[in-house]
Design an enzyme around this catalytic site. Sequence first.
Site, short mmCIF file in Angstrom:
data_model
loop_
_atom_site.label_atom_id
_atom_site.label_comp_id
_atom_site.label_asym_id
_atom_site.label_seq_id
_atom_site.Cartn_x
_atom_site.Cartn_y
_atom_site.Cartn_z
N GLY A 53 0.82 -1.21 0.00
CA GLY A 53 0.00 0.00 0.00
C GLY A 53 0.84 1.24 0.00
N GLU A 69 -0.35 0.73 -6.27
CA GLU A 69 0.54 0.33 -5.18
C GLU A 69 0.80 -1.17 -5.18
OE1 GLU A 69 2.38 1.97 -3.08
OE2 GLU A 69 1.66 4.00 -3.44
N GLU A 73 4.61 -2.58 -5.69
CA GLU A 73 5.28 -3.25 -4.58
C GLU A 73 5.38 -4.76 -4.73
OE1 GLU A 73 3.68 -1.91 -0.84
OE2 GLU A 73 4.31 0.16 -1.23
N PRO A 91 -3.59 8.96 15.15
CA PRO A 91 -2.48 9.85 14.80
C PRO A 91 -1.11 9.20 14.89
CG PRO A 91 -4.01 10.99 16.23
CD PRO A 91 -4.46 9.54 16.18
N ASP A 92 -0.96 8.16 15.71
CA ASP A 92 0.34 7.51 15.87
C ASP A 92 0.45 6.17 15.13
OD1 ASP A 92 -1.46 6.11 17.44
OD2 ASP A 92 -0.16 6.02 19.19
N GLU A 122 11.53 -7.33 -0.11
CA GLU A 122 11.09 -8.72 -0.28
C GLU A 122 9.57 -8.76 -0.35
OE1 GLU A 122 11.70 -13.00 2.09
OE2 GLU A 122 12.48 -11.15 2.96
#
Length: 155
Positions: A53, A69, A73, A91-92, A122
């Site tokens: 993502g 994405e 990836e 927020p964290d 990987e």
Amino acid sequence: MVESVKKLWQFGQTVLGIIFRHPVTGVSVVPILPDGQIIFVRRRDNGKWALPGGMVDWGEDIPTAMRRELLEETGLELIEMGRLVGVYSAPDRDPRVHSICILVEAKVQGSISIQDQVEISEVKAFSRESIPKDTLSHDYARQIQDYLEGRTTLA
């Protein structure tokens, strides 16, 4: 002249405030191979596993960002979007920036090949039982647990 410069400055401050003081929107995919295995990527920045993502680009919708994405990836093609697993906005949740992550299940196919070697070191398929939950980045342990338990989460 002074009034127009003042208005331009105020406009610039407003735009910068919007850009830098609001969370950015991202997407993550729970990529399901035809055999039921789930694809994870190993991040170069912290060496931990994550679901594929990234950030939604300007002018891009969520499904397009998911496809892009996933391809960048993992090299895999998104065949069919499944259920919305959750929206994660603590927020964290991401140590780099306040971001909102939209997590969607998807059926995928193709050959694994890393296109974005700057971010990803990987790509690996895991059975549900072998997911490395102790070495997942960010809040992916919660996200994959929500997926595995069939929850739809707004957090």
